[in-house]
Scaffold this motif. Structure first.
Motif, short mmCIF file in Angstrom:
data_model
loop_
_atom_site.label_atom_id
_atom_site.label_comp_id
_atom_site.label_asym_id
_atom_site.label_seq_id
_atom_site.Cartn_x
_atom_site.Cartn_y
_atom_site.Cartn_z
N ASP A 1 -5.75 5.69 -7.85
CA ASP A 1 -4.77 6.39 -7.00
C ASP A 1 -3.34 6.19 -7.48
O ASP A 1 -2.41 6.06 -6.66
CB ASP A 1 -4.90 5.94 -5.55
N ASP B 1 -2.06 6.25 1.14
CA ASP B 1 -3.34 5.55 1.30
C ASP B 1 -3.63 5.18 2.75
O ASP B 1 -4.78 4.84 3.07
CB ASP B 1 -3.36 4.26 0.46
N GLU C 1 0.85 -1.20 0.00
CA GLU C 1 0.00 0.00 0.00
C GLU C 1 0.88 1.24 0.00
O GLU C 1 1.96 1.25 0.58
CB GLU C 1 -0.92 0.01 1.22
#
Length: 183
Positions: free
Chosen positions: A99, A45, A41
């Motif tokens: 994203d 985030d 990740e």
């Protein structure tokens, strides 16, 4: 929620989270975020409004549910538990790009799914894949005396019983000493 381009290893992520939450049921959001970053990740985030204390609480609860699956060694009950999670999560595989992440597989309800939904769905899919490759639950709790760490095996061959070579070796040495002492 993606893999940051570093490879998708959801079973490893789940095992690390499960062991950490078992060790500290109130595992802080920062520690969870650090684990998520180590497993792909992006830091953005899992900071600020993107990952709240409520998200951490819900994620810990999801980890506890998944730990119930990871400690189930009966093949039929484990398969049922994984299938139940897949059904509950509405797991329908789809490719997602968001994203700034490259295209990657998602099985949650959508790109706006909660962290807990995402973890349950992606972990259930990963466990189903691992189960189908091994033909049985390829996970469990360490059988070594005094150790209750969770592990997942990804290789073929005999089912694992220990979380690490060190635990397996300690058990072999202890069994050898017991046999020698019984003479």
């Amino acid at each position: 929620m993606g893999d940051g381009g570093r490879g998708f290893r959801p079973v490893e992520r789940l095992v690390e989270l499960a062991n950490a939450v078992r060790e500290d049921p109130a595992l802080p959001a920062e520690a969870i975020a650090g684990m998520l970053v180590r497993h792909g990740e992006s830091p953005e985030d899992v900071t600020g409004a993107a990952f709240t204390a409520g998200d951490a609480r819900d994620l810990r609860a999801a980890v506890v549910r998944l730990t119930g699956v990871l400690t189930e060694t009966d093949p039929d009950r484990a398969a049922e538990a994984v299938n139940d999670l897949l059904t509950e999560c509405g797991a329908r595989p789809r490719l997602s790009r968001h994203d700034g992440h490259p295209w990657h597989l998602h099985v949650d309800r959508g790109d706006d799914a909660s962290w807990a939904d995402w973890l349950l769905a992606s972990s259930a899919l990963a466990l189903a894949q691992l189960f189908s490759e091994a033909g049985r639950p390829a996970w469990g709790e360490c059988a070594a005396s005094g150790c209750s760490r969770i592990f997942a095996g990804t290789g073929t061959g005999a089912a694992r019983r220990h979380c690490s070579p060190a635990c397996a070796s300690r058990e072999r040495v202890a069994a050898h000493r017991r046999r020698r002492g019984a003479r």
